[in-house]
Design a protein around this motif. Structure first.
Motif, PDB file in Angstrom:
ATOM      1  N   ALA B 108       0.838  -1.207   0.000  1.00 18.39           N
ATOM      2  CA  ALA B 108       0.000   0.000   0.000  1.00 18.39           C
ATOM      3  C   ALA B 108       0.870   1.252   0.000  1.00 18.39           C
ATOM      4  O   ALA B 108       0.485   2.287  -0.539  1.00 18.39           O
ATOM      5  N   ALA B 109       2.047   1.141   0.612  1.00 17.51           N
ATOM      6  CA  ALA B 109       2.957   2.297   0.658  1.00 17.51           C
ATOM      7  C   ALA B 109       3.870   2.330  -0.565  1.00 17.51           C
ATOM      8  O   ALA B 109       4.731   3.206  -0.685  1.00 17.51           O
ATOM      9  N   GLY B 110       3.716   1.370  -1.454  1.00 16.87           N
ATOM     10  CA  GLY B 110       4.545   1.343  -2.663  1.00 16.87           C
ATOM     11  C   GLY B 110       5.953   0.861  -2.411  1.00 16.87           C
ATOM     12  O   GLY B 110       6.867   1.168  -3.184  1.00 16.87           O
ATOM     13  N   GLU B 111       6.115   0.103  -1.324  1.00 14.80           N
ATOM     14  CA  GLU B 111       7.459  -0.394  -1.007  1.00 14.80           C
ATOM     15  C   GLU B 111       7.595  -1.853  -1.428  1.00 14.80           C
ATOM     16  O   GLU B 111       6.610  -2.551  -1.617  1.00 14.80           O
ATOM     17  N   GLU B 129       7.813  -6.788 -10.135  1.00 19.72           N
ATOM     18  CA  GLU B 129       7.256  -6.073 -11.290  1.00 19.72           C
ATOM     19  C   GLU B 129       6.688  -4.705 -10.952  1.00 19.72           C
ATOM     20  O   GLU B 129       6.392  -3.913 -11.845  1.00 19.72           O
ATOM     21  N   ALA B 130       6.556  -4.416  -9.643  1.00 23.46           N
ATOM     22  CA  ALA B 130       6.075  -3.071  -9.286  1.00 23.46           C
ATOM     23  C   ALA B 130       7.221  -2.187  -8.794  1.00 23.46           C
ATOM     24  O   ALA B 130       6.988  -1.089  -8.292  1.00 23.46           O
ATOM     25  N   ALA B 131       8.441  -2.672  -8.928  1.00 19.77           N
ATOM     26  CA  ALA B 131       9.590  -1.891  -8.453  1.00 19.77           C
ATOM     27  C   ALA B 131       9.630  -0.541  -9.144  1.00 19.77           C
ATOM     28  O   ALA B 131       9.466  -0.461 -10.367  1.00 19.77           O
ATOM     29  N   GLY B 132       9.810   0.502  -8.346  1.00 15.33           N
ATOM     30  CA  GLY B 132       9.938   1.831  -8.915  1.00 15.33           C
ATOM     31  C   GLY B 132       8.616   2.486  -9.262  1.00 15.33           C
ATOM     32  O   GLY B 132       8.587   3.641  -9.659  1.00 15.33           O
TER      33      GLY B 132
END
Lengths: 298, 424
Positions: B108-111, B129-132
């Motif tokens: 949820a925090a994008g980490e 795949e969601a890195a960055g």
């Protein structure tokens, strides 16, 4: 006329989207088939309105009378055949009842939109398990389940009597019914929608697997409506008329190999690719057919 | 995790500027939609974090009084998953919930999830795949289905009274492959890859404890396609959700969406009951029905979304209005009239469109609606509405319900707590 020319383009674009195969595009000589022509559609509103207005003035009395006669003839026969079927059920003659089931239903399936316009008759006669509350379930499919799944006519006497009286009620009501060209036009599309929604998937006759009887009858019912209106349609839009005629041909050709004597083979005999082809031919026909009303102005 | 943060700081400026802009828009929606209770909850649970949590690039808060993803304004995409628990004990289930909590809070925090993302000799703990990518307003909403209370985990006595499989509705054509589940996770995000990443990693973490039972992805028009944020349209071309209750009205949400302590059981206080229906639309059939018929089916004008006979989308619905021939202007069998009923039952709809390729059998599009609604009580709210619709709705000609499930979605998770900690 512009509007009329551009119709096939819209239709073609749709059938390409649906990946409909095996259609012979009748109007292949028209430049209107290029996607570019669709944009003309946007600019031809005035012409269309004028055409529509002109069309509204048309007199469809002959077609409507013809359809009423057809509907009554079908329902007359429907009552007769249903009586034979319910007699067999009540007599406990399982095999005879099974053999009369699908043919009797065809008379109903040909004029189903008429029945649907008459209140609760359609669910009473034709509801499938789950369409209505369990306690209200009656009619053909209730008996179908008993004949094919439970393999008995036992306990079906009341359902048989009710079915016959519902059929007779339908016969009585049709006398006073308002039939107009609009009902015919929407009814033709509804008949094909019926096929598309349940017959082509084998959901309608889930115990007897006689779906192809219903399929054929729905298409015949739509074809009858088209036959009654085709001269008017040809006068207003030759191409659309030709396209519908060709697609009826194509669909009926697809259906022909599944004929078995006076009836049709079991739905279970159909291969996956047969179902798909029938379904896509059906959509290819229903799409232009749904434009018939607009062209006729009803 | 630190590596990841550094990486994201190196993003090209133009992109970050763009993200800030959309983030600000998102914040406006959050403040508008989250309502007073959400903000107050934040204040209590993590007062120092309010500004930080709400900052655009940090995503939406995961911890709070209620789970996010319920009254949160709907994001662009959904990945929904139902799981069956294969773990043999309550301890194992609790462990799964704890592991999911850590992962969900990070996502949820994008980490990145876990510690081992730069260790060369082990597989990375995050699939990567969601890195960055930004948090993309990701919310993860967890719930438990009736089947979890069957005795495997000693939870029989804690089953909410109203939590049971929905009754058979007229016309249902349910396919077991789209039904039920011990657990559910609703992931919503403004980016499909981010949403998929979340489901994939939760499934990965669950291996050995729970298996996927069914999934469905969904979409609606994106915030970019409709910056004004009008009511989304469904795949039949009609605005869908006009009649939703106001999610900024905390009192109304308590009345309609959030289970109250007195409703019982205690562990559900602040949670919400979710109904999920996979509704296939017969789009081919719809496409050849007349506009008049389409509008009569919904009871609304297609263009404006206004109730038939009115001009504006939000004009009051006049069910008594009659046309010149004495027929109701809004037909008796229209979706609008039947959904509304006498107005005494309300639900919060949070549906998405789906497109799952072709129906291989017929060659027609397998497309429709992943209907999701939240309510305080399924039996008093969703079920009577759906009963009315199933029986008479003219829309039934064009739709078929192929999937069905219900879940009790937990109350919000406090920082330091874990998903389902009030239950197990």
């Amino acid at each position: 006329m512009k509007k009329i020319l551009t119709l096939p383009a819209v239709v073609l674009a749709t059938s390409v989207l649906l990946a409909a195969c095996g259609n012979n595009e009748a109007a292949s000589d028209k430049q209107a088939e290029t996607p570019v022509a669709q944009s003309e559609n946007q600019t031809s509103t005035e012409t269309t309105d004028a055409a529509d207005q002109e069309a509204t003035g048309s007199d469809y009395t002959t077609a409507v009378d013809g359809y009423r006669a057809f509907a009554i003839e079908q329902i007359d026969e429907f009552v007769k055949q249903t009586e034979k079927f319910t007699d067999a059920v009540k007599a406990g003659d399982l095999e005879t009842a099974k053999s009369l089931y699908a043919p009797a239903r065809m008379y109903y399936e040909r004029i189903e939109p008429v029945a649907e316009a008459l209140g609760d008759l359609d669910p009473n006669i034709d509801a499938r398990d789950g369409d209505v509350e369990a306690a209200d379930w009656r009619g053909f499919h209730r008996i179908e389940k008993s004949l094919w799944e439970d393999k008995t006519t036992e306990g079906m006497t009341d359902f048989a009597d009710t079915l016959l009286s519902d059929a007779k009620l339908l016969r009585a009501k049709v006398e006073t019914m308002d039939i107009d060209a609009s009902l015919m036009v929407t009814g033709a599309v509804e008949l094909l929608n019926e096929v598309s929604s349940s017959k082509v998937t084998g959901e309608e006759e889930r115990y007897s697997h006689t779906d192809l009887y219903d399929f054929a009858a729905n298409v015949e019912g739509a074809h009858e409506i088209y036959n009654l209106l085709k001269d008017d349609l040809a006068a207003k839009d030759k191409d659309l008329n030709q396209q519908i005629a060709d697609r009826f041909d194509a669909l009926e050709k697809e259906l022909a190999p599944f004929k078995d004597g006076d009836g049709y083979v079991s739905y279970e005999k159909l291969k996956d690719e047969d179902v798909k082809k029938l379904s896509q031919n059906l959509d290819a026909l229903a799409e232009p057919l749904s434009n018939m009303g607009q062209v006729l102005g009803v | 995790m630190t590596e990841q943060k550094k990486d994201s700081l190196k993003k090209p400026l133009s992109r970050r500027e763009m993200l800030k802009l959309t983030g600000v828009a998102g914040l406006g929606l959050l403040l508008g939609g989250g309502g007073a209770s959400g903000l107050m909850a934040l204040g209590r649970k993590s007062s120092s974090a309010v500004v930080k949590e709400a900052a655009p690039d940090k995503g939406l808060p995961f911890y709070g009084k209620h789970q996010a993803g319920i009254t949160t304004p709907a994001q662009d995409f959904i990945c929904f998953a139902a799981f069956d628990v294969t773990a043999g004990s309550a301890d194992d289930l609790r462990r799964l919930f704890k592991n999911w909590t850590a992962a969900a809070a990070a996502m949820a925090a994008g980490e990145m999830i876990g510690e081992h993302n730069t260790t060369l000799n082990t597989p990375p703990t995050d699939t990567g795949e969601a890195a960055g990518l930004t948090p993309s307003r990701t919310t993860l909403t967890f719930g438990v289905g009736p089947s979890l209370f069957d005795g495997r985990f000693g939870l029989q006595g804690r089953k909410p009274k109203g939590l049971r499989d929905l009754p058979a509705f007229a016309g249902d054509a349910l396919d077991p492959q789209w039904c039920g589940g011990d657990l559910c996770v609703q992931v919503c995000a403004d980016d499909m890859q981010v949403a998929f990443h979340a489901i994939r990693n939760l499934a990965r973490i669950a291996r050995g404890h729970a298996v996927l039972r069914w999934t469905q992805e969904g979409f609606q028009r994106t915030g970019r396609a409709d910056p004004a944020g009008g009511t989304p349209r469904n795949l039949l071309g009609f605005k869908d959700g006009t009649g939703n209750p106001d999610t900024t009205d905390a009192v109304l949400m308590d009345q309609t969406v959030w289970a109250q302590p007195a409703d019982g059981p205690g562990w559900m206080a602040g949670g919400s009951y979710m109904a999920v229906r996979r509704v296939r639309m017969r789009v081919e059939v719809w496409d050849r029905s007349t506009l008049k018929d389409q509008e009569a089916t919904f009871g609304r004008h297609r263009d404006s979304g206004a109730p038939l006979g009115s001009r504006g989308e939000f004009d009051p619905v006049d069910l008594k209005a009659k046309s010149a021939d004495g027929q109701p202007v809004i037909p008796a069998t229209s979706h609008l009239r039947l959904a509304k009923g006498d107005g005494s039952q309300q639900i919060l709809r949070r549906s998405y469109s789906y497109s799952s390729g072709l129906d291989a059998k017929t060659g027609q599009l397998d497309a429709g609606l992943l209907f999701i609604s939240y309510q305080r009580d399924l039996e008093k709210q969703f079920i009577p509405i759906q009963k009315r619709l199933a029986k008479n709705d003219k829309l039934n000609e064009y739709t078929v319900h192929t999937g069905s499930a219900v879940f009790a979605c937990f109350p919000g998770i406090t920082n330091g707590g874990y998903i389902g900690d009030t239950l197990i």
